[in-house]
Design a protein around this motif. Structure first.
Motif, PDB file in Angstrom:
ATOM      1  N   ARG A  68       6.496  -3.386   0.655  1.00  0.00           N
ATOM      2  CA  ARG A  68       5.994  -4.347  -0.322  1.00  0.00           C
ATOM      3  C   ARG A  68       4.754  -4.894   0.245  1.00  0.00           C
ATOM      4  NH1 ARG A  68      10.481  -1.992  -1.683  1.00  0.00           N
ATOM      5  NH2 ARG A  68      11.788  -3.045  -3.648  1.00  0.00           N
ATOM      6  N   PHE A  69       4.529  -4.884   1.595  1.00  0.00           N
ATOM      7  CA  PHE A  69       3.230  -5.683   2.128  1.00  0.00           C
ATOM      8  C   PHE A  69       2.147  -4.523   2.450  1.00  0.00           C
ATOM      9  CE2 PHE A  69       6.327  -9.160   2.461  1.00  0.00           C
ATOM     10  CZ  PHE A  69       5.327 -10.425   2.466  1.00  0.00           C
ATOM     11  N   TRP A  70       2.462  -3.473   2.646  1.00  0.00           N
ATOM     12  CA  TRP A  70       1.576  -2.382   2.904  1.00  0.00           C
ATOM     13  C   TRP A  70       0.136  -2.590   1.872  1.00  0.00           C
ATOM     14  CZ3 TRP A  70      -0.904   1.656   0.580  1.00  0.00           C
ATOM     15  CH2 TRP A  70      -1.615   2.708   1.300  1.00  0.00           C
ATOM     16  N   ASN A  71      -0.825  -2.715   2.610  1.00  0.00           N
ATOM     17  CA  ASN A  71      -2.343  -2.922   1.676  1.00  0.00           C
ATOM     18  C   ASN A  71      -2.146  -3.712   0.556  1.00  0.00           C
ATOM     19  OD1 ASN A  71      -4.738  -1.998   1.561  1.00  0.00           O
ATOM     20  ND2 ASN A  71      -4.364  -0.186   0.371  1.00  0.00           N
ATOM     21  N   LEU A  72      -1.557  -4.891   0.828  1.00  0.00           N
ATOM     22  CA  LEU A  72      -1.145  -6.149  -0.085  1.00  0.00           C
ATOM     23  C   LEU A  72      -2.802  -6.385  -0.595  1.00  0.00           C
ATOM     24  CD1 LEU A  72       0.931  -7.499  -1.692  1.00  0.00           C
ATOM     25  CD2 LEU A  72       0.827  -9.311   0.207  1.00  0.00           C
TER      26      LEU A  72
END
Length: 787
Positions: A68-72
């Motif tokens: 969910r937070f990767w490369n947000l």
């Protein structure tokens, strides 16, 4: 009858439930259940509460956070509906009144995040593709909120399966299908409401399961805690989007079945007296309806308390409501209207002016109907002298005084200043609506002669009272033709070239229709030195909360139901379970990057297929029972039917409750509306894996009937034989568990590959060439840069 609930656990070696039992929640995770005065302890208690579940929960939570937070922060531009919900957060921070069809809770969370990071709401998210960097917007902080809630959703799904007593492979599979679903990821890492909705839905189910597990110790502190937490979670669902009502249906079905079971005089735990049953009923009524409703009202109170300044939402509200907002035009520019004033009249919804010009209606319309050939009365979008109308009394005043005020309920005439004619409606069909009356004008001579009654209109101020003065801006009204009782109305479809493609004005027989409302915008004839021209500061008015709340509710429901226009990426419910098409969120032409909202096809198709399998199993079982065959409990072991119907059945009801109602909706629908139902379908999938491999039965229940009859015969005569049977049962249980792990591993491998393959469309990076894009067009996915 068993009591209703989400996920009843089968008790190894326990008795099978009655046929036709209703869906029910889970028993305690340690496998204990109170049957009369006896307690049955599950032989698999260590596995249910051991380190394996805890380790899996930590690993799944970490993976959920990573996906969910990767490369947000990519893309650093406004994406799809961030134009709406980012804008609303800015309006909250500016305290500027706005209107939206969704309740406030989810939007208030975004505003709270903005406040925490010191954002002042200066950027209004006007267009998809606007730069966050250039406009200095803390967009990563905003996106972190839904990403975090989505992470917690995956954790909650695992806990639902764990608390319901499912095996570790079943729990991992259900959570893994949500963890690696591109749709669940893509929709919940942007500034949108769906992450809040889905997490609240999952939390409601989990809290109710925890409550249901305490059903043998009612009215204890823990029992009340989980019952109230269920109600609060339900309130969060409905306070985010109104489709949260479907979660109420899910929990409500379980509660009704639970109460029905409590009424059974033959229940194992002893019959309840009617006063005792009444206490159970009132407790659930209070916690699951009254508490959620008051929390729901609380968020509207916060909404009104924050939004105190006039803004773009003013036009959706009545003048009385608008006068409670500071800097509102109603408060600043409202002027009383007198007879013989020249005014401009504007439609509230379309913003067109009441207009006329010398041109006449044609003799015949395209469908062959004949008109009156009277002077055209139309709607015109721009200010013009042909929009000027003088308001006249129905009877001349005896003293000839020009200072008489216009009031609510007066009968008036309207004189068109440009052509010196009087507005009229009569029993002639309008150009586009044969059921509506034509509006035209007649000469002063005719208006004062035989046609006088046809020129009379009643001025009905919205929510007006007797003697209320008619004013500009704040005097929203309906102009009702006195003889025929039709209301002046217009719409957006333009008339043909003979009317210069201006809007049609006609008489609407439906007086209650809100689109009949107009307002007087200005008094061009008012002298600059008139006392009425003096703008004196006016105090902002107050309005009771209930009146503001009910007015806003009416407006929200009306405009939500009015969202029926076509959208290029809209879809219908028949397409969702099969993932036939998605939605384009964002594109970057230079790098050929795009965000295309699409679920993981492999995961969706598996989950949808197993929904059909569940229906088939239940149907086959019902048919076999009609023929006197008890296949489930005899072949899979005692309690199998109870587990399948009550536990898996509850998850299936959750899916149906969040999916089937969309078939009767007339509003715009998109693929993201299926996400709550998709989550429920993953629970069904995990449960069916456990059923297929008979993990619990193999580990604890007797053998299938063909083997257990021989075992039972030898059981009494030989202790050594009994030890042998126990070892065989343990070995078969281990084999079933291993088979379930293999099946889970195969499914998850395919699902993870699907997530990885479609990840560039979910995360918007990297850009793909034409061949790579076409390779991902498995069905009707209208991807960009495919040529």
């Amino acid at each position: 009858m068993s009591s209703p609930s989400p996920s009843a656990v089968r008790h190894r070696g326990g008795q099978s439930s009655k046929r036709g039992s209703t869906p029910t929640p889970s028993t305690p995770r340690n496998g204990t259940a109170d049957h009369g005065n006896k307690t049955i302890q599950s032989a698999k208690e260590p596995e249910r509460s051991g380190w394996g579940y805890k380790a899996a929960l930590v690993l799944i939570s970490a993976l959920a956070f990573a996906t969910r937070f990767w490369n947000l922060g990519h893309p650093n531009e406004v994406v799809f509906d961030e134009v709406h919900f980012g804008k609303f957060a800015s309006y909250y921070l500016q305290r500027t009144y706005f209107f939206d069809v969704h309740p406030p809770f989810g939007k208030l969370l975004f505003a709270f995040v903005g406040w925490l990071v010191g954002y002042d709401g200066h950027f209004l998210f006007d267009n998809i593709g606007d730069s966050y960097i250039t406009n200095k917007v803390p967009y990563v902080a905003f996106r972190a909120l839904p990403a975090l809630l989505s992470t917690l959703t995956v954790t909650t799904v695992f806990q639902i399966m764990w608390e319901s007593g499912y095996s570790l492979p079943a729990s991992v599979l259900a959570a893994g299908l949500v963890l690696f679903d591109n749709g669940q990821i893509g929709q919940t890492r942007l500034i949108l409401l769906d992450a809040t909705l889905i997490f609240s839905m999952a939390l409601s189910i989990l809290c109710y399961i925890r409550f249901y597990k305490l059903r043998y110790t009612p009215f204890t502190r823990k029992w009340w805690k989980w019952l109230l937490l269920t109600g609060i979670s339900l309130s969060c669902v409905i306070s985010t989007k109104y489709v949260g009502l479907f979660t109420f249906v899910t929990i409500g079905a379980a509660v009704v079945a639970d109460l029905w079971g409590l009424l059974d005089i033959n229940r194992r735990q002893g019959a309840l007296s009617l006063p005792q049953f009444g206490k159970h009923f009132l407790a659930r009524l209070f916690a699951l309806t009254v508490v959620p409703y008051f929390f729901y009202l609380f968020w509207f109170q916060v909404h009104f308390a924050i939004l105190t300044k006039s803004g773009p939402g003013d036009d959706f509200m009545t003048p009385e409501f608008q006068e409670t907002l500071s800097d509102n035009i109603m408060t600043l520019q409202s002027v009383g209207i007198d007879y013989y004033d020249t005014i401009t009249i504007r439609h509230k919804e379309t913003k067109t002016y009441l207009h006329s010009h010398p041109d006449r209606y044609p003799l015949r319309y395209d469908d062959g109907r004949i008109s009156s050939q009277g002077q055209q009365v139309t709607g015109y979008p721009h200010n013009d002298t042909n929009n000027y109308w003088q308001i006249l009394p129905s009877e001349q005043f005896s003293d000839g005084d020009l200072g008489h005020h216009v009031h609510h309920g007066d009968l008036v005439q309207l004189r068109h200043m440009g052509t010196d004619s009087i507005l009229l409606s009569h029993d002639v069909a309008s150009p586009y609506y044969p059921t509506n009356q034509e509006f035209t004008t007649v000469s002063l001579e005719d208006a004062n002669g035989d046609r006088h009654n046809d020129t009379l209109f009643e001025l009905r101020i919205e929510n007006g009272f007797e003697g209320q003065e008619f004013k500009t801006m704040s005097g929203q009204f309906k102009l009702v033709h006195f003889p025929s009782k039709v209301a002046m109305w217009t719409h957006t479809t333009p008339l043909p070239e003979w009317a210069f493609q201006q809007a049609e004005i006609n008489g609407n027989k439906n007086l209650q229709q809100t689109s009949n409302i107009w307002y007087a915008e200005d008094i061009p004839s008012l002298p600059s030195d008139s006392e009425r021209s003096v703008k004196t500061p006016r105090k902002v008015k107050t309005m009771p909360f209930w009146k503001k709340y009910l007015e806003l509710q009416r407006a929200m429901f009306f405009h939500n139901n009015a969202l029926t226009s076509h959208h290029p990426y809209a879809s219908n419910p028949t397409q969702w379970p099969f993932l036939l098409r998605g939605v384009s969120f964002w594109t970057q032409n230079d790098t050929k990057e795009q965000i295309y909202f699409l679920g993981n096809p492999i995961g969706w198709w598996i989950a949808s297929s197993l929904l059909a399998v569940f229906v088939g199993i239940v149907g086959a079982d019902q048919l076999s029972q009609r023929r006197g065959i008890d296949a489930l409990d005899e072949l899979w072991g005692p309690g199998t039917r109870s587990h399948l119907y009550n536990s898996t059945g509850f998850f299936f009801i959750a899916w149906a409750s969040h999916y089937i109602p969309f078939y009767i909706m007339g509003r715009q629908l998109f693929l993201h509306h299926y996400l709550p139902a998709h989550l429920a379908s993953t629970l069904v999938t995990g449960a069916l894996v456990e059923f297929v491999f008979n993990i619990e039965s193999s580990g604890q229940n007797d053998f299938p009937q063909s083997l257990s009859s021989d075992a039972k015969a030898k059981k009494k005569s030989s202790p050594g034989t009994e030890r042998h049977h126990s070892a065989v049962r343990q070995r078969l249980g281990q084999q079933s568990l291993m088979a379930a792990w293999i099946a889970t591993g195969v499914i998850m491998t395919a699902v993870i590959w699907g997530w990885w393959f479609f990840a560039p469309l979910t995360y918007g990076t990297p850009g793909l060439d034409t061949a790579q894009i076409n390779a991902r067009k498995w069905l009707g996915y209208d991807l960009h840069f495919a040529k």
